[in-house]
Design an enzyme around this catalytic site. Sequence first.
Site, PDB file in Angstrom:
ATOM      1  N   GLU A 275      14.457  36.830  -3.102  1.00 49.42           N
ATOM      2  CA  GLU A 275      15.411  36.956  -1.363  1.00 49.42           C
ATOM      3  C   GLU A 275      15.927  37.476  -1.075  1.00 49.42           C
ATOM      4  O   GLU A 275      16.100  37.438  -0.041  1.00 49.42           O
ATOM      5  CB  GLU A 275      16.863  35.932  -2.813  1.00 49.42           C
ATOM      6  CG  GLU A 275      17.481  35.021  -2.324  1.00 49.42           C
ATOM      7  CD  GLU A 275      18.985  34.562  -2.391  1.00 49.42           C
ATOM      8  OE1 GLU A 275      19.645  35.635  -3.455  1.00 49.42           O
ATOM      9  OE2 GLU A 275      19.487  33.648  -2.316  1.00 49.42           O
ATOM     10  N   HIS A 296      -0.631  32.549 -23.954  1.00 49.45           N
ATOM     11  CA  HIS A 296      -1.211  31.671 -23.843  1.00 49.45           C
ATOM     12  C   HIS A 296      -1.732  30.253 -23.130  1.00 49.45           C
ATOM     13  O   HIS A 296      -1.984  29.557 -23.414  1.00 49.45           O
ATOM     14  CB  HIS A 296      -1.390  31.162 -25.577  1.00 49.45           C
ATOM     15  CG  HIS A 296      -1.264  32.086 -26.803  1.00 49.45           C
ATOM     16  ND1 HIS A 296      -2.280  32.631 -27.842  1.00 49.45           N
ATOM     17  CD2 HIS A 296      -0.217  33.496 -27.268  1.00 49.45           C
ATOM     18  CE1 HIS A 296      -1.971  33.632 -28.380  1.00 49.45           C
ATOM     19  NE2 HIS A 296      -1.194  33.646 -28.348  1.00 49.45           N
ATOM     20  N   LYS A 410      20.654  23.519   1.902  1.00 53.64           N
ATOM     21  CA  LYS A 410      22.226  24.021   1.665  1.00 53.64           C
ATOM     22  C   LYS A 410      22.646  22.962   3.463  1.00 53.64           C
ATOM     23  O   LYS A 410      23.338  21.921   2.884  1.00 53.64           O
ATOM     24  CB  LYS A 410      23.142  24.805   2.229  1.00 53.64           C
ATOM     25  CG  LYS A 410      22.798  25.696   0.753  1.00 53.64           C
ATOM     26  CD  LYS A 410      23.394  26.866   0.675  1.00 53.64           C
ATOM     27  CE  LYS A 410      23.516  27.794   0.008  1.00 53.64           C
ATOM     28  NZ  LYS A 410      24.570  29.379  -0.117  1.00 53.64           N
TER      29      LYS A 410
HETATM   30  O1  PA5 Z   1      22.361  36.740  -3.605  1.00 53.39           O
HETATM   31  C1  PA5 Z   1      23.650  36.357  -3.125  1.00 53.39           C
HETATM   32  O2  PA5 Z   1      23.964  36.166  -1.830  1.00 53.39           O
HETATM   33  C2  PA5 Z   1      22.990  34.880  -2.861  1.00 53.39           C
HETATM   34  O3  PA5 Z   1      22.661  34.291  -4.388  1.00 53.39           O
HETATM   35  C3  PA5 Z   1      24.280  34.441  -3.703  1.00 53.39           C
HETATM   36  O4  PA5 Z   1      25.040  35.021  -4.662  1.00 53.39           O
HETATM   37  C4  PA5 Z   1      24.769  33.014  -4.261  1.00 53.39           C
HETATM   38  O5  PA5 Z   1      24.023  32.123  -3.510  1.00 53.39           O
HETATM   39  C5  PA5 Z   1      26.060  32.551  -4.747  1.00 53.39           C
HETATM   40  O6  PA5 Z   1      26.930  32.465  -3.721  1.00 53.39           O
HETATM   41  P1  PA5 Z   1      28.218  32.719  -3.518  1.00 53.39           P
HETATM   42  O7  PA5 Z   1      28.397  33.336  -4.599  1.00 53.39           O
HETATM   43  O8  PA5 Z   1      28.666  32.757  -2.098  1.00 53.39           O
HETATM   44  O9  PA5 Z   1      28.864  31.182  -4.135  1.00 53.39           O
END
Ligand code: PA5
Length: 420
Positions: A275, A296, A410
């Site tokens: 990410e 394996h 999303k």
């Molecule tokens: O690292 C990040 O920002 C994301 O992975 C969020 O943690 C994830 O999308 C969850 O977001 P939220 O806490 O707003 O629901």
Amino acid sequence: MLKLQTRFTDSYATKEGVSLLLERGNACFSEVMEDQTKDIGNKGWITVPKANDSELSALLQKARAVREDADILVLVGVGGSNQAARAVIKALGEQKKPRIVYGGNTLSAVSIKKMLDELDGKSVYIDVVAKNFETLEPGSHFRVLRKEMEKRYSKEEMAKRVIVTGTRGSRLEEIAKENGYTFLSFPEDIGGRYSAFSPVALFPLAVAGLDVEAYLSGAREQKEALLTAGAENDAVMYAAYRNYLYRRGYSVEVLTQFEPQLDYFMKWWVQLFGESEGKEYGGIYPSCAGYSEDLHSLGQYMQSGRRNLIETFLSVKEIPASVVIPEDRAFRDGFDYLEGMDFRKVNKAAEEATIKAHSEGGVPCFVVEIDRIDEYHFGALFYFFMVACAVSGKMLGINPFDQEGVEEYKRSMFRLLGKK
Ligand code: PA5
């Protein structure tokens, strides 16, 4: 504590090439650690809370109360909102009471039904972690769990049993106020995947009965080690080598380990790098494999597939269990050569042999070595990789703290589900 070895990557790099990138890496490191004006809104994680922090004390007190009364804590969250806590609890806290159950990692009705069935007849608490409180998984799980709990518990009991972790001023905080729920803060200046040392992870770790102070001191000492190591600290070294290799076509990195206790840590790591770095149609693709099992399967590709792979081994020195392979000569099963040998030794031999075979077979291998798997070393690992990832992202010229890419699916899903 934690040490990076680059001796299995050295033959893939020239000294001059790496030292140029080390210079750039150090500039990025200073920017990440010291410059309080740039990215200030994303760098709350650099400071690790102190033992006398009042928010931490209040959180630990609430966690003690939950531990006394709960059979189950449902940790509701997704992505960065639960990965760090889950990695440590899965490794160290599974045998303890209360049991930590995870809600919000899936939209599968089968899995959600199974999770709800587990709560039957149990004393249930929930911690809903949601930074912006728009994410579908935690939001929908919170509603389902709340309704289930309201069938069993009075308003006063609900107030005791529901904890929410969100940003100040958010709708989640208002809900907490309206209903008397405990509110823990998800600091605005910490992104989900960098939240390992915030209430997001600290509260569930404390409820699971883990040593939060040891965990935080692992992080603090790792920070100190990086700051005092001079021009060639391990996080910069790792980022610089990765960058060097990436520029030469190594576009996939596989994190591996020989201790299944680290399985969920690998998931955290994959999220952190995926990410943070997967931007502008570039970045190293992060992946993981658990050995010896995956030797394996993926082992074949690692040894003989396309040579665009980097491998990073998490290596653990001290193993707190011993199983000796017994003598049984009359059986003539062909395994007498293992007689009297401890699995600790067998597993280490498999690790050493794999690093040798892969690094000699065209895969540059890093080794990140820790003394043992405990709270202290998890603290050090999280801190080390968060710094390395931030430095590495900056070396790529991207923002390692945003994740605009995940918004696209999303938007499309919300359209399908009729969200206004
Ligand atoms: O690292 C990040 O920002 C994301 O992975 C969020 O943690 C994830 O999308 C969850 O977001 P939220 O806490 O707003 O629901």
